[in-house]
Write a protein that holds these residues in place. Structure first.
Motif, PDB file in Angstrom:
ATOM      1  N   PRO A  59       0.813  -1.227   0.000  1.00 40.17           N
ATOM      2  CA  PRO A  59       0.000   0.000   0.000  1.00 40.17           C
ATOM      3  C   PRO A  59       0.840   1.268   0.000  1.00 40.17           C
ATOM      4  CG  PRO A  59      -0.064  -1.063   2.157  1.00 40.17           C
ATOM      5  CD  PRO A  59       0.705  -1.979   1.247  1.00 40.17           C
ATOM      6  N   ASN A  60       0.299   2.304  -0.636  1.00 42.97           N
ATOM      7  CA  ASN A  60       0.886   3.645  -0.637  1.00 42.97           C
ATOM      8  C   ASN A  60       2.364   3.643  -1.034  1.00 42.97           C
ATOM      9  OD1 ASN A  60      -1.604   4.780   0.363  1.00 42.97           O
ATOM     10  ND2 ASN A  60      -1.049   3.857   2.321  1.00 42.97           N
ATOM     11  N   THR A 110       1.422   4.721  -8.324  1.00 46.08           N
ATOM     12  CA  THR A 110       1.510   4.694  -6.870  1.00 46.08           C
ATOM     13  C   THR A 110       0.253   4.009  -6.356  1.00 46.08           C
ATOM     14  OG1 THR A 110       2.822   6.718  -6.809  1.00 46.08           O
ATOM     15  CG2 THR A 110       1.693   6.093  -4.768  1.00 46.08           C
ATOM     16  N   THR A 111       0.438   3.011  -5.535  1.00 42.60           N
ATOM     17  CA  THR A 111      -0.700   2.253  -5.023  1.00 42.60           C
ATOM     18  C   THR A 111      -1.461   3.052  -3.969  1.00 42.60           C
ATOM     19  OG1 THR A 111       0.706   1.182  -3.373  1.00 42.60           O
ATOM     20  CG2 THR A 111       0.368   0.004  -5.467  1.00 42.60           C
ATOM     21  N   ASP A 112      -2.726   2.683  -3.807  1.00 40.14           N
ATOM     22  CA  ASP A 112      -3.549   3.293  -2.765  1.00 40.14           C
ATOM     23  C   ASP A 112      -3.390   2.498  -1.469  1.00 40.14           C
ATOM     24  OD1 ASP A 112      -5.148   0.981  -3.010  1.00 40.14           O
ATOM     25  OD2 ASP A 112      -6.746   2.031  -4.089  1.00 40.14           O
ATOM     26  N   ALA A 113      -4.215   2.780  -0.475  1.00 36.74           N
ATOM     27  CA  ALA A 113      -4.120   2.127   0.833  1.00 36.74           C
ATOM     28  C   ALA A 113      -4.369   0.624   0.767  1.00 36.74           C
ATOM     29  CB  ALA A 113      -5.097   2.780   1.810  1.00 36.74           C
ATOM     30  N   ARG A 114      -4.998   0.152  -0.298  1.00 35.86           N
ATOM     31  CA  ARG A 114      -5.247  -1.290  -0.482  1.00 35.86           C
ATOM     32  C   ARG A 114      -4.210  -1.962  -1.374  1.00 35.86           C
ATOM     33  NH1 ARG A 114     -11.686  -0.933  -1.575  1.00 35.86           N
ATOM     34  NH2 ARG A 114     -12.308  -0.567   0.576  1.00 35.86           N
ATOM     35  N   ALA A 117      -3.693   0.107  -8.000  1.00 33.78           N
ATOM     36  CA  ALA A 117      -3.325   1.288  -8.795  1.00 33.78           C
ATOM     37  C   ALA A 117      -3.555   1.015 -10.272  1.00 33.78           C
ATOM     38  CB  ALA A 117      -1.862   1.654  -8.563  1.00 33.78           C
TER      39      ALA A 117
END
Length: 164
Positions: A59-60, A110-114, A117
């Motif tokens: 994540p992130n 960029t990945t999200d909180a899960r 992306a």
């Protein structure tokens, strides 16, 4: 598994290629349950849109991603260099005149909180029939752009074979 080739209803001149099996080289950055899908759409004007969708990564976190010349293999090096529409005569290519998002396909995300992306790139060319690209490689870092480092994005952490 062969890539799926379908003609979308919107236009008989567009071609779509999708692939979703993922080869992992670094399970710390690409967990076993991570998934990725690549879609390439070729339009009638001669352009290409490539989309990379990932889920279940860290994540992130920022990752680099590019279309590469060869299919995936046992190691990340098997995918070969970045695919370049106009090939840099000096390899490895780190010259911004060749290693740039207009001459290559860069899909950084960029990945999200899960850990999900989407990376998307559009270029105004299509892969020539006699020199196709064959994979998308996910890298450990975002792509650099400066002289002497252009196109570099760290270790190859995963790969998807996509016969463009």
């Amino acid at each position: 598994m062969a890539a799926t080739l379908a003609v979308p209803a919107a236009s008989a001149s567009e071609r779509v290629r999708e692939r979703d099996d993922l080869t992992r080289y670094d399970t710390a950055l690409v967990p076993a349950d991570a998934r990725a899908r690549v879609t390439a759409v070729y339009d009638r004007r001669g352009g290409t849109e490539v989309t990379l969708r990932v889920r279940g990564l860290l994540p992130n976190r920022a990752y680099g991603a590019h279309v590469h010349s060869n299919a995936c293999g046992a190691t990340g090096a098997a995918a070969g260099p970045h695919y370049q529409y106009v090939v840099d005569p000096v390899q490895p290519s780190v010259d911004p005149a060749y290693a740039n998002p207009e001459n290559e396909v860069w899909l950084d995300f960029t990945t999200d909180a899960r850990g999900n992306a989407v990376g998307r790139a559009e270029v105004d060319w299509q892969f020539p029939a006699n020199r196709r690209a064959n994979s998308v490689v996910i890298h450990s870092e975002l792509t650099q752009t400066g002289p002497g480092v252009a196109g570099m994005a760290g270790a190859r952490v995963a790969c998807i074979t996509v016969p463009f």
